[in-house]
Write an enzyme that holds these catalytic residues in place. Structure first.
Site, PDB file in Angstrom:
ATOM      1  N   GLY A  16       0.760  -1.072   0.059  1.00  0.00           N
ATOM      2  CA  GLY A  16      -0.108  -0.201   0.061  1.00  0.00           C
ATOM      3  C   GLY A  16       0.895   1.305   0.002  1.00  0.00           C
ATOM      4  O   GLY A  16       0.279   2.139   0.690  1.00  0.00           O
ATOM      5  N   GLY A  19      -0.456   4.931  -1.402  1.00  0.00           N
ATOM      6  CA  GLY A  19      -1.474   5.573  -0.560  1.00  0.00           C
ATOM      7  C   GLY A  19      -1.137   6.609   0.326  1.00  0.00           C
ATOM      8  O   GLY A  19       0.037   6.998   0.229  1.00  0.00           O
ATOM      9  N   GLN A  20      -2.020   7.196   1.250  1.00  0.00           N
ATOM     10  CA  GLN A  20      -1.774   8.649   1.606  1.00  0.00           C
ATOM     11  C   GLN A  20      -0.722   8.411   2.679  1.00  0.00           C
ATOM     12  O   GLN A  20       0.403   9.184   2.658  1.00  0.00           O
ATOM     13  CB  GLN A  20      -3.177   9.147   2.459  1.00  0.00           C
ATOM     14  CG  GLN A  20      -2.914  10.431   3.021  1.00  0.00           C
ATOM     15  CD  GLN A  20      -3.717  10.607   4.170  1.00  0.00           C
ATOM     16  OE1 GLN A  20      -4.384   9.831   4.802  1.00  0.00           O
ATOM     17  NE2 GLN A  20      -3.776  12.066   4.727  1.00  0.00           N
ATOM     18  N   ASP A  42       2.546  -1.800  -4.359  1.00  0.00           N
ATOM     19  CA  ASP A  42       1.024  -1.340  -4.396  1.00  0.00           C
ATOM     20  C   ASP A  42       0.376  -2.181  -5.442  1.00  0.00           C
ATOM     21  O   ASP A  42       1.033  -2.772  -6.235  1.00  0.00           O
ATOM     22  CB  ASP A  42       0.790   0.078  -4.527  1.00  0.00           C
ATOM     23  CG  ASP A  42      -0.348   0.594  -3.997  1.00  0.00           C
ATOM     24  OD1 ASP A  42      -1.307   0.013  -4.225  1.00  0.00           O
ATOM     25  OD2 ASP A  42      -0.285   1.681  -3.097  1.00  0.00           O
ATOM     26  N   ASP A  55       0.071  -7.413  -5.659  1.00  0.00           N
ATOM     27  CA  ASP A  55      -1.722  -7.611  -5.183  1.00  0.00           C
ATOM     28  C   ASP A  55      -1.571  -8.421  -3.902  1.00  0.00           C
ATOM     29  O   ASP A  55      -1.386  -9.528  -3.894  1.00  0.00           O
ATOM     30  CB  ASP A  55      -2.206  -8.077  -6.376  1.00  0.00           C
ATOM     31  CG  ASP A  55      -3.974  -8.131  -5.869  1.00  0.00           C
ATOM     32  OD1 ASP A  55      -4.148  -7.825  -4.578  1.00  0.00           O
ATOM     33  OD2 ASP A  55      -4.702  -8.573  -6.830  1.00  0.00           O
ATOM     34  N   TYR A 145     -15.410  -1.185   7.749  1.00  0.00           N
ATOM     35  CA  TYR A 145     -13.968  -0.744   8.048  1.00  0.00           C
ATOM     36  C   TYR A 145     -13.739  -1.012   9.474  1.00  0.00           C
ATOM     37  O   TYR A 145     -12.709  -1.881   9.704  1.00  0.00           O
ATOM     38  CB  TYR A 145     -13.768   0.532   7.576  1.00  0.00           C
ATOM     39  CG  TYR A 145     -12.582   1.099   7.931  1.00  0.00           C
ATOM     40  CD1 TYR A 145     -11.255   0.581   7.473  1.00  0.00           C
ATOM     41  CD2 TYR A 145     -12.291   2.254   8.473  1.00  0.00           C
ATOM     42  CE1 TYR A 145     -10.154   1.205   7.738  1.00  0.00           C
ATOM     43  CE2 TYR A 145     -11.104   3.104   8.799  1.00  0.00           C
ATOM     44  CZ  TYR A 145      -9.975   2.556   8.244  1.00  0.00           C
ATOM     45  OH  TYR A 145      -9.000   2.946   8.660  1.00  0.00           O
ATOM     46  N   LYS A 149     -11.255  -4.038  11.073  1.00  0.00           N
ATOM     47  CA  LYS A 149     -10.249  -3.527  11.909  1.00  0.00           C
ATOM     48  C   LYS A 149     -10.441  -4.110  13.275  1.00  0.00           C
ATOM     49  O   LYS A 149      -9.138  -4.393  13.851  1.00  0.00           O
ATOM     50  CB  LYS A 149      -9.882  -1.799  12.094  1.00  0.00           C
ATOM     51  CG  LYS A 149      -9.553  -1.633  10.703  1.00  0.00           C
ATOM     52  CD  LYS A 149      -8.290  -1.746  10.162  1.00  0.00           C
ATOM     53  CE  LYS A 149      -7.526  -1.314   8.879  1.00  0.00           C
ATOM     54  NZ  LYS A 149      -6.330  -1.603   8.758  1.00  0.00           N
TER      55      LYS A 149
HETATM   56  C1  AKB Z   1     -10.978   7.238   7.908  1.00  0.00           C
HETATM   57  O1  AKB Z   1     -11.538   8.403   7.869  1.00  0.00           O
HETATM   58  O2  AKB Z   1     -11.789   6.369   7.547  1.00  0.00           O
HETATM   59  C2  AKB Z   1      -9.570   6.931   8.175  1.00  0.00           C
HETATM   60  C3  AKB Z   1      -9.436   6.593   9.650  1.00  0.00           C
HETATM   61  C4  AKB Z   1      -9.877   7.397  10.663  1.00  0.00           C
HETATM   62  O3  AKB Z   1      -9.142   5.272   9.770  1.00  0.00           O
HETATM   63  N1  AKB Z   1      -8.854   8.167   8.117  1.00  0.00           N
END
Ligand code: AKB
Length: 324
Positions: A16, A19-20, A42, A55, A145, A149
């Site tokens: 990754g 990414g940012q 990436d 990948d 998400y 996590k």
């Molecule tokens: C998001 O906004 O999804 C991320 C995070 C806080 O994990 N920047």
């Protein structure tokens, strides 16, 4: 600035890397360990940026890469973030969990020494204090998400306990930097706002004005990431994930700070679906465990962040103009 130390036995894989956070982390890792020790990968190859195509969902490809390059450490940054994940929850779950299992399983198989796995403030949700949220609270997130996590944190602890895999993790707040753009997150507005300011545009904010969230400046985020990975193994007492805080602010607070430097700056509020996500997250978090265990200390507050972001983002646009 860290001194460049060439340690040939360290071979670091960043997944990754485009990414940012990856964009900035790769440069810092090269600075610390030497460019030849860092493998930036990436989904899409980018020869200009020195990024190799890999990948994380392709287990055989990942294993071959780790074996061939004798990888000793992995930073697994690839994930679908909060806002983008809500557009396609099953897909986000598959990528976030599938990628993680591939990394953990391959790391065990090839005896990778350490793995960094970022978690997030999105693991928090209902039934907790939303100010100074402690490290150990019930984790009942509202997004796919966040759910992925939480599961990932638990698997990190499981792989550590069961297989001795040295996984280290922090819960990132919203990360703000000038080097790269954010994408697919709920905290992205706090990066985008500086680009609107630099272009003299009215900023259309997708969160309401008083929605306060934990945030961190990129330098602090990168230092925390490298510091937890360099800490002695015994110092890491939490094997799920550490709360990490930099500062907390709302859209109106950051806009006011920008207006102190540019009185013409204007912001409008048009909250969308991301408002509900933000409302489910803490306003501030307690990172005293990270401070106590491995010496975490952020350097940037809101005013320092705004100062550096306005300066650097404006520079980007003026050098762009100059090149036209
Ligand atoms: C998001 O906004 O999804 C991320 C995070 C806080 O994990 N920047």
């Amino acid at each position: 600035m860290h001194q460049t130390i060439h340690m040939s036995q360290k071979n670091i894989l960043v997944i990754g890397a485009g990414g940012q956070i990856g964009t900035v982390l790769v440069e810092k890792l090269k600075d610390v360990y030497g460019a030849s020790s860092v493998f930036a990968t990436d989904l899409k190859e980018n020869t200009e940026k020195g990024i190799l195509g890999l990948d994380v969902m392709d287990r055989a490809g990942l294993e071959a890469f780790i074996e061939k390059n004798k990888i000793t450490e992995i930073y697994h940054l690839a994930a679908i973030l909060s806002a983008r994940g809500e557009q396609n929850p099953k897909w986000a779950w598959d990528i976030n969990m599938g990628g993680l299992f591939n990394v953990f399983e391959s790391a065990v198989k090839f005896k990778v020494k350490k793995v960094f796995y970022p978690s997030t403030i999105a693991v928090f949700g209902q039934h907790i204090p939303l100010e100074s949220t402690p490290n150990h609270v019930p984790l009942v997130p509202a997004t796919v998400y966040g759910i992925s996590k939480v599961a990932g944190e638990l698997w990190a602890e499981y792989y550590f306990t069961k297989y001795g895999l040295d996984v280290r993790s922090v819960r990132y707040p919203g990360v703000i930097g000038y080097q790269s753009l954010a994408g697919g997150g709920t905290t992205d507005y706090a990066v985008d706002i500086f680009h609107a300011e630099a272009k003299n545009e009215v900023f259309n904010c997708f969160l309401s004005e008083h929605t306060k969230l934990p945030m961190i400046y990129m330098d602090d985020c990168i230092n925390a990431t490298i510091d937890i990975m360099r800490a002695p193994k015994e110092a890491i007492k939490i094997r799920t994930s550490y709360n990490l805080a930099g500062m907390s602010f709302s859209p109106v607070e950051i806009a006011t700070e920008i207006q102190k430097r540019n009185p013409n700056f204007k912001i409008e509020y048009n909250p969308d679906f991301r408002q509900a996500i933000a409302a489910s997250w803490p306003a501030s978090i307690d990172d005293s465990e990270a401070k106590k265990d491995w010496g975490w200390q952020p350097k940037y507050n809101l005013s320092a962040l705004v100062e550096v972001m306005m300066t650097e983002v404006r520079k980007k646009y003026s050098s762009l103009k100059d090149s036209l």
